[in-house]
Scaffold this active site. Structure first.
Site, PDB file in Angstrom:
ATOM      1  CG  ASP A 262      -2.266   0.811   1.454  1.00  0.00           C
ATOM      2  OD1 ASP A 262      -2.594   1.021   2.360  1.00  0.00           O
ATOM      3  OD2 ASP A 262      -2.345   1.461   0.037  1.00  0.00           O
ATOM      4  CG  HIS A 263      -0.632   4.854   0.312  1.00  0.00           C
ATOM      5  ND1 HIS A 263      -0.919   5.810  -1.079  1.00  0.00           N
ATOM      6  CD2 HIS A 263      -1.559   4.359   1.299  1.00  0.00           C
ATOM      7  CE1 HIS A 263      -1.903   5.788  -0.206  1.00  0.00           C
ATOM      8  NE2 HIS A 263      -2.413   5.544   0.357  1.00  0.00           N
TER       9      HIS A 263
ATOM     10  CG  HIS B 254      -4.976   8.583   3.855  1.00  0.00           C
ATOM     11  ND1 HIS B 254      -4.131   8.925   2.939  1.00  0.00           N
ATOM     12  CD2 HIS B 254      -5.229   7.409   2.955  1.00  0.00           C
ATOM     13  CE1 HIS B 254      -3.503   7.318   2.103  1.00  0.00           C
ATOM     14  NE2 HIS B 254      -4.573   6.740   2.198  1.00  0.00           N
ATOM     15  N   GLY B 255      -8.006   8.244   6.902  1.00  0.00           N
ATOM     16  CA  GLY B 255      -7.880   9.010   8.663  1.00  0.00           C
ATOM     17  C   GLY B 255      -9.402   9.753   8.978  1.00  0.00           C
TER      18      GLY B 255
ATOM     19  CG  ASN C  82      -7.448   0.465  -0.329  1.00  0.00           C
ATOM     20  OD1 ASN C  82      -7.440   0.569  -0.933  1.00  0.00           O
ATOM     21  ND2 ASN C  82      -6.250   1.884  -0.424  1.00  0.00           N
ATOM     22  CB  VAL C  83     -11.245  -0.034   5.187  1.00  0.00           C
ATOM     23  CG1 VAL C  83     -11.693  -0.117   7.219  1.00  0.00           C
ATOM     24  CG2 VAL C  83     -12.462   0.417   4.629  1.00  0.00           C
ATOM     25  CG  ASN C  84      -4.970   0.864   8.228  1.00  0.00           C
ATOM     26  OD1 ASN C  84      -5.194   0.346   9.344  1.00  0.00           O
ATOM     27  ND2 ASN C  84      -3.422   1.723   8.456  1.00  0.00           N
TER      28      ASN C  84
ATOM     29  N   GLY D 191     -11.001   4.643   3.286  1.00  0.00           N
ATOM     30  CA  GLY D 191     -12.399   4.334   3.123  1.00  0.00           C
ATOM     31  C   GLY D 191     -13.170   4.717   4.728  1.00  0.00           C
TER      32      GLY D 191
HETATM   33  O1  G3H Z   1      -4.203   3.270   2.089  1.00  0.00           O
HETATM   34  C1  G3H Z   1      -4.621   2.511   3.041  1.00  0.00           C
HETATM   35  C2  G3H Z   1      -6.877   3.506   3.190  1.00  0.00           C
HETATM   36  O2  G3H Z   1      -6.614   4.275   2.220  1.00  0.00           O
HETATM   37  C3  G3H Z   1      -7.278   3.643   4.277  1.00  0.00           C
HETATM   38  O3  G3H Z   1      -7.439   4.604   5.116  1.00  0.00           O
HETATM   39  O4  G3H Z   1      -7.199   5.082   7.142  1.00  0.00           O
HETATM   40  O5  G3H Z   1      -8.874   6.666   6.190  1.00  0.00           O
HETATM   41  O6  G3H Z   1      -9.727   4.169   6.278  1.00  0.00           O
HETATM   42  P1  G3H Z   1      -8.233   4.799   6.049  1.00  0.00           P
HETATM   43 ZN    ZN Z   2      -4.055   5.222   1.319  1.00  0.00          ZN
END
Ligand code: G3H
Ligand code: ZN
EC number: 4.1.2.13
Length: 287
Positions: free
Chosen positions: A84-85, A177-178, A229-231, A209
């Site tokens: 990722d990235h 993000h975040g 994408n979700v983190n 996400g």
């Molecule tokens: O690359 C990871 C995602 O874009 C996570 O974004 O942390 O806002 O869900 P998020």
């Molecule tokens: Zn991202």
């Protein structure tokens, strides 16, 4: 076994749902996401940032852990392991380490340099059967040290990058993000629609996400987003469940201090978040 993200995303694009990329941070995270994908009969993309890769003792360690877990847990749904990235240097590292998908985030280069480096990543990745994600514009906020200004993607640049032969395209459309700020004005669906028209049938990727309202998620999918994408949301649910366990003094009861017990509530919380997203994205029973 690991698969590239290409086929699962083309299917998602065609059938109008999205596949979740859930970033992993350790063994418990990986186990939670894989088991939930299997229980939901959903394809899944495991995202690994450069920072998470370092924290998990390197990309080869991550590959070994994920491949071993797929075998030991009897995971049969399609799983892609995705950088990722990634910088150019780390993109090349994961190609060698055994990942099945790679994002080269060239959004901070000039479009000319982004094109040149993206071409090279595509060549090397496709030689080994990996799928490739590129980014145009930038995602606002900060993700594991990756800071973006949130520039909205230029439609013509998206077409240029898509025409290089990437397998999925992330475009800055006001996503962050975040956590989203109170005054966030929403996604630029007008831009997304134009990008989708210009690049179809390219699967589009929505970063950031966490916290995007369900109706916006569904509208984004209807306009061509096939990977989301979700983190942060998984991290927040893990932290809250762990905090509750400790605040309830459960770590002081019997062997409650055992890390396998201490980490259990947070792991279950990740599973619940991932399940909720798979249902929202429409990927349940799409394996
Ligand atoms: O690359 C990871 C995602 O874009 C996570 O974004 O942390 O806002 O869900 P998020
Ligand atoms: Zn991202």
């Amino acid at each position: 076994m690991l698969v590239s993200a290409k086929e699962m995303l083309l299917k998602a694009k065609k059938e109008k749902y999205a596949v979740g990329q859930f970033n992993i941070n350790n063994l418990e995270w990986t186990k939670a996401v894989l088991l939930t994908a299997q229980e939901c009969n959903s394809p899944v993309i495991l995202g690994v940032s450069e920072g998470a890769g370092k924290y998990m003792c390197g990309y080869k360690t991550v590959v070994g852990m994920v491949k071993g877990m797929i075998e030991e847990l009897g995971i049969t749904v399609p799983v892609a392991l995705h950088l990722d990235h990634g910088s150019f240097e780390h993109a090349l590292k994961v190609i060698e380490a055994g990942f099945s998908s790679v994002m080269f985030d060239g959004s901070h280069y000039s479009i000319e340099e982004n094109i040149e480096k993206t071409k090279e990543v595509i060549r090397l990745a496709h030689e080994k059967g990996l799928s490739v994600e590129a980014e145009v514009g930038s995602i606002g906020g900060e993700e594991d040290g990756v800071v973006g200004g949130g520039e909205v993607a230029d439609v013509a640049e998206c077409k240029m990058i898509a025409d290089l032969g990437v397998d999925m395209l992330a475009a800055g459309i006001g996503n962050i993000h975040g956590k989203y700020p109170e005054n966030w004005t929403g996604l630029r669906f007008d831009v997304l629609e134009k990008i989708s028209e210009e690049t179809s049938p390219m699967p589009l990727v929505l970063h950031g996400g966490t916290g995007i309202p369900a109706d916006m998620i569904q509208k984004a999918i209807s306009l061509g987003v096939s990977k989301i994408n979700v983190n942060t949301e998984c991290q927040l649910s893990f932290a809250e469940a762990t905090r509750k366990y400790v605040e309830a003094g459960k770590d002081l009861e019997g062997k409650g201090f055992d890390p396998r017990k201490l980490l259990a509530p947070g792991t279950e919380a990740i599973k619940a978040t991932v399940k909720e997203k798979m249902e929202l994205f429409g990927s349940v029973n799409k394996a």
